[in-house]
Structures are given as C-alpha cells and as structure tokens.
Design an enzyme around this catalytic site. Structure first.
Site, PDB file in Angstrom:
ATOM      1  N   ASP A  31       0.860  -1.180   0.000  1.00 24.41           N
ATOM      2  CA  ASP A  31       0.000   0.000   0.000  1.00 24.41           C
ATOM      3  C   ASP A  31       0.897   1.231   0.000  1.00 24.41           C
ATOM      4  O   ASP A  31       1.742   1.389   0.889  1.00 24.41           O
ATOM      5  CB  ASP A  31      -0.898  -0.018   1.237  1.00 24.41           C
ATOM      6  CG  ASP A  31      -1.975   1.032   1.177  1.00 24.41           C
ATOM      7  OD1 ASP A  31      -1.658   2.204   1.459  1.00 24.41           O
ATOM      8  OD2 ASP A  31      -3.122   0.706   0.845  1.00 24.41           O
ATOM      9  N   ASN A  39      -2.038  12.684  -5.384  1.00 24.06           N
ATOM     10  CA  ASN A  39      -3.109  13.141  -6.280  1.00 24.06           C
ATOM     11  C   ASN A  39      -3.549  14.562  -5.958  1.00 24.06           C
ATOM     12  O   ASN A  39      -3.755  15.377  -6.860  1.00 24.06           O
ATOM     13  CB  ASN A  39      -4.316  12.187  -6.202  1.00 24.06           C
ATOM     14  CG  ASN A  39      -4.107  10.917  -6.986  1.00 24.06           C
ATOM     15  OD1 ASN A  39      -3.350  10.887  -7.952  1.00 24.06           O
ATOM     16  ND2 ASN A  39      -4.770   9.867  -6.577  1.00 24.06           N
ATOM     17  N   ASP A  48      -1.042   8.674 -11.528  1.00 22.88           N
ATOM     18  CA  ASP A  48      -0.950   7.546 -12.464  1.00 22.88           C
ATOM     19  C   ASP A  48       0.503   7.209 -12.785  1.00 22.88           C
ATOM     20  O   ASP A  48       0.871   6.042 -12.917  1.00 22.88           O
ATOM     21  CB  ASP A  48      -1.702   7.861 -13.760  1.00 22.88           C
ATOM     22  CG  ASP A  48      -3.206   7.871 -13.585  1.00 22.88           C
ATOM     23  OD1 ASP A  48      -3.697   7.378 -12.544  1.00 22.88           O
ATOM     24  OD2 ASP A  48      -3.893   8.379 -14.488  1.00 22.88           O
ATOM     25  N   GLU A  74      -4.323   2.388  -4.573  1.00 21.84           N
ATOM     26  CA  GLU A  74      -2.861   2.458  -4.516  1.00 21.84           C
ATOM     27  C   GLU A  74      -2.263   1.184  -3.922  1.00 21.84           C
ATOM     28  O   GLU A  74      -1.174   1.186  -3.372  1.00 21.84           O
ATOM     29  CB  GLU A  74      -2.422   3.677  -3.702  1.00 21.84           C
ATOM     30  CG  GLU A  74      -2.719   3.622  -2.226  1.00 21.84           C
ATOM     31  CD  GLU A  74      -4.136   4.060  -1.845  1.00 21.84           C
ATOM     32  OE1 GLU A  74      -4.390   4.157  -0.646  1.00 21.84           O
ATOM     33  OE2 GLU A  74      -4.985   4.301  -2.720  1.00 21.84           O
TER      34      GLU A  74
END
Length: 183
Positions: A31, A39, A48, A74
């Site tokens: 994770d 983001n 991305d 993620e």
C-alpha cells in the site's frame, strides 16, 4: 501489471499448484503511503505516473514466476510461489527499500519520493490437500491485508508479517469427520 480480476484467478491456480507440489506460497500486499496527497498535490496524471512506476519497479524486481497485480487504488498484491515466510519477508523488505528510493518527478520536474507499507503472509501445505481453494485464497488475502493494516498502524514505511490462521488440510477434515461418526 495485472489487474485484480487476473489476481483473483491466479491465486486459485497458485494455491492448487502449491498443494499439488507441497510447496509454500506467500503473498505480499503493498500500500503506497499517503498516496492521496500525491493526487491532491500534483494531480491524477502524476498519481498515475507513480502507480505505473511502482508497478514497473515491482515487475522488474521479481521472478518471472511471481505474479504482480494492482489490487485496487494504490494497493498492489504479489503472489510468491515456492516462497516461505522468511524469504517473503526478505523480498518484501527489498521491495520496500526500492520503492523508498524511487525518484518520481512532478509536472514542474521537481523530484519526490514515496514510501510503502507492506503486509506479508505465507502458507505451507505439508503434504495435505485443501478442499476449499476459495476459502484458502480468502484466508491468505485477509492475513496479508491485516498485516498491511498493522504496518500502517505502526508508522508506515515498514513491513509486517501476519501468520495464516484456520487453515486445515482436507486430510484433517476427513479424520475429524471419521472420528465424529465413530462417536
């Protein structure tokens, strides 16, 4: 890397293979720490880019027999066939350090780094056959997920190992059932 659907199919195949060949199977959940901040700070295009970069890093640093998938958001999941708990922890720790040293550039070409919390678990069959591969897959994933939650709870940027619970070979079930019928 593969997607979750492919992972869900592959885990059943690998559990079956591990049972047939009586070899261990390990699972890592990775994770990315504070990914939402990536983001929010740099935009989804850079998010991305982070996911693609980490996926490529994972794929390039594992054996061809290992299976890597983006599990959701993620989070990445990795199957490590013929890999016991000690080796899974070693591999997970190597991956954690490689992710930590990965340099990514935002839209202004400013470098930044991310870290990862990793959960590891492993199962070994010791010659027994499992009659419920879906149940075993669920148990393996649950243990890896609990381990990654523990890693996050304990400060992130770390690996935690969670042993697998309640795994019973079919042969034990048969013995238990035979004993119950005798009573």
């Amino acid at each position: 890397v593969n997607n979750r659907r492919a992972f869900d199919q592959e885990i059943i195949k690998e559990l079956s293979r591990a049972c047939r060949h009586q070899t261990p199977l390990s699972c890592l959940f990775i994770d990315l720490d504070f990914f939402k901040l990536v983001n929010d700070s740099f935009g989804h295009q850079i998010g991305d880019k982070v996911l693609s970069s980490v996926g490529l890093l994972l794929k390039n640093n594992l054996r061809k027999t290992d299976f890597v998938a983006r599990y959701g958001g993620e989070e990445f999941a990795i199957l490590l066939p013929n890999c016991d708990a000690d080796k899974a922890i070693e591999i997970g720790e190597q991956l954690r350090l490689k992710i930590l040293h990965l340099v990514i550039h935002n839209n202004d070409d400013m470098p930044f780094r991310i870290s990862a919390s990793i959960g590891a678990t492993s199962c070994s069959y010791d010659g027994g056959l499992f009659n419920d591969l879906d149940g075993q897959a669920h148990a393996l994933l649950k243990a890896a997920d609990e381990a990654v939650s523990l890693a996050k709870k304990n400060g992130r940027n770390r690996l935690e190992y969670q042993p697998l619970r309640d795994i019973k070979p079919e042969i034990i079930h048969s013995i238990d059932n035979d004993l119950r019928s005798v009573k």
